[in-house]
Scaffold this active site. Structure first.
Site, PDB file in Angstrom:
ATOM      1  CD  GLU A 178      -2.324  -0.981   2.902  1.00 34.85           C
ATOM      2  OE1 GLU A 178      -3.204  -1.778   3.184  1.00 34.85           O
ATOM      3  OE2 GLU A 178      -1.901  -0.119   3.698  1.00 34.85           O
TER       4      GLU A 178
ATOM      5  CB  CYS B  24       2.177   7.173   3.890  1.00 34.25           C
ATOM      6  SG  CYS B  24       2.343   5.891   5.121  1.00 34.25           S
TER       7      CYS B  24
ATOM      8  CB  CYS C 144       5.117  -5.843   9.342  1.00 31.44           C
ATOM      9  SG  CYS C 144       6.267  -5.098  10.523  1.00 31.44           S
TER      10      CYS C 144
ATOM     11  CB  CYS D  30       2.871  -3.272  16.740  1.00 29.59           C
ATOM     12  SG  CYS D  30       4.635  -2.924  16.534  1.00 29.59           S
TER      13      CYS D  30
ATOM     14  CB  CYS E 252       0.113  -2.633  13.644  1.00 31.01           C
ATOM     15  SG  CYS E 252       0.605  -2.342  11.932  1.00 31.01           S
TER      16      CYS E 252
ATOM     17  CD  GLU F 128      11.347  -0.987  11.615  1.00 31.77           C
ATOM     18  OE1 GLU F 128      10.341  -0.596  12.241  1.00 31.77           O
ATOM     19  OE2 GLU F 128      12.315  -0.243  11.355  1.00 31.77           O
TER      20      GLU F 128
ATOM     21  CB  CYS G  57       0.083   0.671   9.337  1.00 29.09           C
ATOM     22  SG  CYS G  57       1.524  -0.275   8.908  1.00 29.09           S
TER      23      CYS G  57
END
Ligand code: SAH
Length: 358
Positions: A104, A117, A124, A128, A131, A172, A341
């Site tokens: 994205e 962004c 990922c 977290c 997220c 990340e 995100c």
């Protein structure tokens, strides 16, 4: 071994090398094919600066030379899988990569600014708790042409060049330094997008070797650290990476980073929004001379969290400001298109039917 019938050597990907290297390759190619060297420079300009969809579209070049370029080189597009426009002007793009992975990119207009962004990984590994990208797991690192390619694609699609870049999409960035490092050059270079280093922000959970590597770059790239909790005990419940890179070490790395650092802090009601947390966070920010950015939780991320109310966030901000620390509340943008995100990809996988696909 003989090559299979119809086999052709792989084309050189001009978007997966630094502008200076692409220029050298193109100059040599022009020379070998009896073209003047300014032709090489024209092609170079159309990679990033004034992007063109393909060689065919570089209309000022002789047709024969365009065909020749196409036989030897590639400038791969990222396939647009979906595109959504929010009522506030925020626009979200879902790109499909050659191996079928989806990533994205979000364009956020704000007055004369246009912030893009971008994603650095497909999925990922960090998980977290709040997220959406973390919830889908890690697929792979993106290559340079896929990261910088997001900027190229959005310019081709919208005709607008971003003024600011934030590595706050999927993944990340500092766990993919090998590709992020040259991407920073392409973003900033005069023969790349020419975006000022101070307008380019790398956001990280606190990957220490990556912070050091970013600090060693001579350009003034910005660093944002996803702090999200002011103590190890609380942070470990939200961010598993805190075991590997504990808060105290991340704070030390932020202090050693000789340019301004931003702390990001997503406001989870009843979890990290108590007055005590504001006091502790302000303390850490003061130590690092950091600027604090409070982020309202985007619903539909992951986990079972409640967003702190605007009043609660304002009180938290006041508490921090009274302690002499600069703080801002991030405007939540693109809520109606799930612009946080990882959310578009998640939404799409749930629905399984393409929207606006082409
Ligand atoms: N891995 C990097 C960059 C990607 S995330 C990092 O963690 O910094 C970019 C920012 O969006 C991070 O601060 C992240 O914590 C935040 N974020 C993720 N999900 C969110 C959600 N549902 N609502 C608000 N912010 C979120």
């Amino acid at each position: 071994m003989t090559a299979p019938l119809g086999w052709t050597p792989a084309k050189t990907n001009l978007l997966d090398m630094l502008p200076a290297d692409a220029e050298a390759v193109l100059r040599r190619f022009a020379e070998q094919n009896g073209e003047r060297s300014f032709r090489a420079v024209q092609v170079l300009q159309h990679l990033w600066k004034a992007p063109r969809a393909d060689f065919e579209a570089m209309v000022e070049l002789p047709i024969v030379f365009r065909r020749l370029l196409d036989e030897h080189f590639e400038i791969p597009r990222l396939a647009l899988a979906a595109r959504q426009l929010s009522s506030d002007g925020t626009e979200k793009f879902l790109f499909r990569l050659r191996d079928g992975e989806h990533i994205e990119t979000v364009a956020i207009p704000d007055g004369s600014r246009l912030t893009l962004c971008i994603s650095s990984q497909a999925g990922c590994a960090l998980q977290c708790s709040f997220c959406a990208t973390g919830a889908m797991g890690f697929s792979r690192n993106l290559r340079m042409f896929e990261i910088a390619g997001q900027v190229r694609e959005t310019i081709l699609l919208t005709g607008r060049k971003p003024t600011n870049i934030v590595f706050m999409g999927m993944g990340e960035p500092l766990m993919n330094w090998k590709a992020v490092d040259p991407t920073l050059t392409v973003l900033n270079d005069d023969n790349g997008f020419g975006i000022g280093a101070r307008h380019i922000t790398v956001s990280t959970v606190g990957v220490l070797p990556g912070i050091i590597a970013l600090g060693q770059r001579k350009e003034q790239f910005r660093l944002a650290i996803s702090v999200h909790a002011p103590t190890d005990a609380l942070r470990a419940t939200m961010m598993p990476i805190n075991t590997k890179y504990p808060l105290a070490d991340v704070i030390e790395a932020a202090k050693a980073f000789d340019r301004r650092v931003t702390f990001e802090y997503v406001m989870l009601h009843g979890v990290n929004d108590l007055p005590e947390h504001a006091r502790q966070l302000a303390e850490l920010a003061r130590e690092c001379k950091a600027f604090v950015n409070l982020i309202p939780l985007h619903a539909g991320g992951a986990g079972d969290f409640t967003a702190a109310t605007p009043q609660q966030i304002a009180a938290f901000a006041r508490n921090i400001r009274e302690r002499g620390v600069e703080v801002a509340i991030r405007k939540s943008r693109g809520k109606d298109i799930a612009a946080a995100c990882g959310q578009l990809r998640v939404e799409r996988e749930r629905r399984r039917t393409p929207v606006g696909a082409n």
